[in-house]
Design a protein around this motif. Structure first.
Motif, short mmCIF file in Angstrom:
data_model
loop_
_atom_site.label_atom_id
_atom_site.label_comp_id
_atom_site.label_asym_id
_atom_site.label_seq_id
_atom_site.Cartn_x
_atom_site.Cartn_y
_atom_site.Cartn_z
N VAL A 387 0.79 -0.99 -0.16
CA VAL A 387 0.11 -0.33 -0.12
C VAL A 387 1.12 0.96 0.03
CG1 VAL A 387 -1.32 1.11 0.70
CG2 VAL A 387 -2.25 -1.12 1.20
N ALA A 388 1.34 1.35 0.64
CA ALA A 388 2.88 2.51 1.38
C ALA A 388 3.71 2.61 -0.83
CB ALA A 388 3.54 1.82 2.37
N ASP A 389 3.98 1.76 -1.24
CA ASP A 389 4.55 1.45 -3.09
C ASP A 389 3.94 2.70 -3.38
OD1 ASP A 389 6.83 1.66 -4.74
OD2 ASP A 389 5.30 -0.22 -5.24
N VAL A 390 2.15 1.95 -2.85
CA VAL A 390 1.14 2.30 -4.85
C VAL A 390 1.38 3.83 -4.41
CG1 VAL A 390 -0.82 2.25 -4.62
CG2 VAL A 390 0.23 0.20 -4.90
N PHE A 391 1.10 4.14 -2.74
CA PHE A 391 0.13 6.00 -2.56
C PHE A 391 1.63 6.06 -2.86
CE2 PHE A 391 0.30 9.01 0.17
CZ PHE A 391 -0.54 10.08 0.01
N GLN A 392 2.92 5.97 -2.48
CA GLN A 392 4.03 6.75 -2.65
C GLN A 392 4.17 7.42 -3.80
OE1 GLN A 392 5.38 9.15 -0.92
NE2 GLN A 392 7.80 9.29 -1.89
N ALA A 393 4.00 6.45 -5.16
CA ALA A 393 4.34 6.39 -6.35
C ALA A 393 3.60 6.74 -6.87
CB ALA A 393 4.36 5.19 -7.20
N LEU A 394 2.14 7.38 -6.59
CA LEU A 394 0.75 7.90 -7.06
C LEU A 394 1.41 9.37 -7.24
CD1 LEU A 394 -2.41 5.86 -5.88
CD2 LEU A 394 -1.25 5.77 -8.43
N THR A 395 1.97 9.73 -5.56
CA THR A 395 2.45 11.23 -5.23
C THR A 395 2.88 11.22 -6.06
OG1 THR A 395 3.41 10.36 -3.45
CG2 THR A 395 0.46 11.46 -3.57
N HIS A 400 5.16 9.07 -17.70
CA HIS A 400 3.54 8.97 -18.66
C HIS A 400 2.11 9.62 -17.59
CE1 HIS A 400 3.50 5.66 -16.13
NE2 HIS A 400 2.27 5.59 -15.11
N ARG A 401 2.32 9.70 -16.94
CA ARG A 401 1.09 10.72 -15.71
C ARG A 401 1.92 12.17 -15.05
NH1 ARG A 401 1.73 9.30 -10.82
NH2 ARG A 401 2.50 7.11 -10.65
N ALA A 402 1.22 12.85 -14.63
CA ALA A 402 1.48 13.26 -13.97
C ALA A 402 1.52 13.65 -12.18
CB ALA A 402 1.18 15.14 -13.70
N ALA A 403 1.84 13.73 -11.20
CA ALA A 403 1.42 13.55 -10.28
C ALA A 403 0.73 13.13 -9.44
CB ALA A 403 2.32 14.23 -8.57
N LEU A 404 -0.13 12.94 -8.74
CA LEU A 404 -1.59 13.02 -8.35
C LEU A 404 -1.65 13.62 -6.97
CD1 LEU A 404 -3.33 9.48 -8.89
CD2 LEU A 404 -3.33 11.53 -10.28
N PRO A 405 -2.12 14.76 -6.77
CA PRO A 405 -2.92 15.28 -5.31
C PRO A 405 -3.27 14.12 -4.35
CG PRO A 405 -4.34 16.62 -6.96
CD PRO A 405 -3.98 14.72 -7.96
N PRO A 406 -2.21 14.60 -3.37
CA PRO A 406 -2.87 12.98 -1.95
C PRO A 406 -4.40 12.74 -2.04
CG PRO A 406 -1.16 14.79 -1.10
CD PRO A 406 -1.73 15.73 -2.90
N GLU A 407 -5.20 13.08 -2.71
CA GLU A 407 -6.87 13.31 -2.02
C GLU A 407 -6.55 11.93 -3.68
OE1 GLU A 407 -5.27 16.52 -2.56
OE2 GLU A 407 -5.64 17.31 -0.17
N ALA A 408 -6.42 12.92 -4.47
CA ALA A 408 -6.88 11.29 -5.46
C ALA A 408 -5.59 10.60 -5.38
CB ALA A 408 -5.68 11.97 -7.34
#
Length: 511
Positions: A387-395, A400-408
């Motif tokens: 879970v931590a790996d996924v959340f950190q990568a998404l932010t 291929h994409r910009a960082a997501l805001p923490p809420e997204a």
């Protein structure tokens, strides 16, 4: 040695394989170089205190090599990693060798090859000097982070100097260059050319380069037998035995320092990765306070620092591809957790975190990689790391994409929980650690079962037929049959009784 103390060489010999992967060299090449360097140091009659510097300066010679992978890929093409063995043995003063290297630049990139050749030619000496300086600075800084002492840090800073004064970054010459650096260079080239054509070729190339690239006094101390047995001995054991006595040890609570240094080493591979491993480690450490026992948390934090070691085995061009990954790219990506696990498993001290690090891309429903493990195979610590790996990568930004805001990013994690891929309790702990509000109850079903499949499983376990399940859930008998087949496949059983036991083990009969 105190009971809780760990042998430093055991950790760093294992982690040296990461440097071999980064340089696209065969595994244990750093160990081989270390063994030969120690034999040279002994032939030269060096004091033990100086031999220790030789030992670590050679073992970790390529500690700064990820500092320039992004720039190299942009300049010389996405497959530049395959060029590194040739680059390492090319004498830049030799026009013939430099031309040979130039003919290999951009290979496999099709029409863009000319563009990469042009970029390399136009980069000029100043750009080259900046790349070499970066390698030396980073290697030296990481050595300091590892608490290896100023002598080792200085030797790594001078890694690319040459006897004749034409090297980098300071153009030092002769004995102004650290003796450990001069020995490490001869040992490294001896290993490279021994691997290419035997100890005779190694001796020939060393003689050819003495007085220019190499210290002639160190070359004179080299005899073919110093490298002739490298293919027959256990290089790992030989390297451990070669450490000057008394062996350096560190307290167990210092492993985090080593783990963090190698996290920096890995994340330097691409600007898209900066801070990823350390960010994951901070998240699991905070989230672990809610879920894990006190003795588990340090191991999970270390696994988080180390989890992406295997990224080094995948070319930078793959990680920085702006579009969808190709099939061949995916095959490499899917193996990087396996490489992380195998690197860590070599060390007695790091073996406890090896399996955990290798599980960070597994998912509860079996859709992860590389093992396709399911929920029953994934302990809470592995679920938390995932879970931590996924959340950190998404932010973080990705090609291929910009960082997501923490809420997204939090919403995306919750969606993965709902889909049965990530653990709900671990997701809540990680999101709260990241400062995100978590409304309601996050629930994930074992083996990736959907809520409808859980309803079917409950009835199936109680002995209902497909027709009875269909009537109770107001679905067609064919749909009920498909659900039953999918459930059996997901939970890995083939009988009603086993399905009932699975449901009981996972508390599926309670709301």
């Amino acid at each position: 040695m105190a009971r809780d103390d760990l042998r430093l060489a055991d950790l760093l010999c294992a982690l040296s394989v990461t440097l071999d992967l980064a340089m696209a060299q065969p595994p244990e090449k750093s160990l081989r170089s270390c063994v030969v360097a120690m034999r040279l140091a002994q032939n030269l009659g060096m004091p033990l205190v100086d031999q220790r510097t030789v030992y670590y300066a050679t073992l970790l010679r390529h500690l700064g090599c990820t500092a320039t992978t992004h720039e190299e890929a942009r300049m010389m093409g996405p497959s530049v990693a395959r060029l590194r063995p040739l680059m390492e043995r090319t004498d830049p003063v030799s026009k013939r060798e430099s031309l040979t290297l130039l003919t290999h630049i951009g290979q496999g990139s099709g029409i863009r090859r000319l563009q990469y050749v042009a970029r390399t030619l136009s980069a000029g000496k100043s750009s080259e000097a900046q790349l070499l300086l970066a390698i030396c600075e980073v290697g030296s800084m990481l050595a300091e982070r590892l608490h290896l002492g100023s002598a080792v840090a200085d030797a790594l800073y001078q890694n690319l100097e040459r006897w004749d004064g034409t090297g980098a970054p300071r153009r030092l010459a002769g004995e102004a260059i650290a003796s450990a650096t001069r020995i490490a260079e001869v040992a490294t080239q001896a290993v490279i050319f021994t691997g290419l054509g035997g100890s005779e070729l190694a001796e020939k190339m060393l003689r050819r380069r003495q007085g220019g690239w190499l210290d002639p006094h160190v070359v004179a101390a080299f005899k073919p037998d110093l490298a002739a047995d490298l293919e027959t001995i256990d290089v790992w054991e030989e390297a451990l035995a070669a450490e000057p006595r008394p062996c350096w040890t560190i307290p167990a609570d210092r492993v985090d320092d080593i783990a963090r240094a190698f996290a920096y080493f890995v994340d330097l591979k691409s600007p898209y990765l900066f801070g990823h491993s350390t960010g994951v480690a901070e998240l699991v450490d905070q989230a672990g306070q809610r879920l894990l026992d006190d003795d588990e948390r340090p191991l999970v934090k270390q696994a988080a620092y180390f989890h992406d070691l295997g990224r080094i085995a995948v070319p930078t061009g793959v990680w920085e591809r702006p579009g969808e990954l190709r099939r061949g790219d995916w095959e490499q990506v899917r193996l990087h957790p396996y490489h992380s696990e195998r690197i860590l498993a070599r060390s007695v001290a790091l073996e406890p975190v090896a399996t955990l690090a290798g599980l960070h891309h597994e998912r509860l429903d079996g859709s992860g990689y590389p093992r396709q493990s399911k929920s029953s195979d994934l302990p809470p610590a592995a679920r938390l790391l995932a879970v931590a790996d996924v959340f950190q990568a998404l932010t973080q930004d990705r090609p291929h994409r910009a960082a997501l805001p923490p809420e997204a990013a939090a919403a995306a994690v919750r969606a993965e929980v709902a889909a049965g891929r990530l653990d709900g309790d671990c997701a809540r702990a990680v999101l709260e650690a990241a400062g995100q509000r978590v409304p309601g109850r996050l629930s994930s079903r074992p083996a990736g079962l959907s809520e409808r499949e859980v309803e079917v499983l409950r009835l199936l376990a109680r002995g209902r037929s497909n027709a009875e399940i269909a009537r109770e859930l107001v679905i067609s008998p064919r749909t009920a049959e498909h659900h039953v087949q999918h459930i059996y496949g997901k939970i890995g059983v083939s009988t009603r009784a086993a399905a009932a036991l699975f449901a009981m083990r996972h508390g599926l009969f309670t709301p």
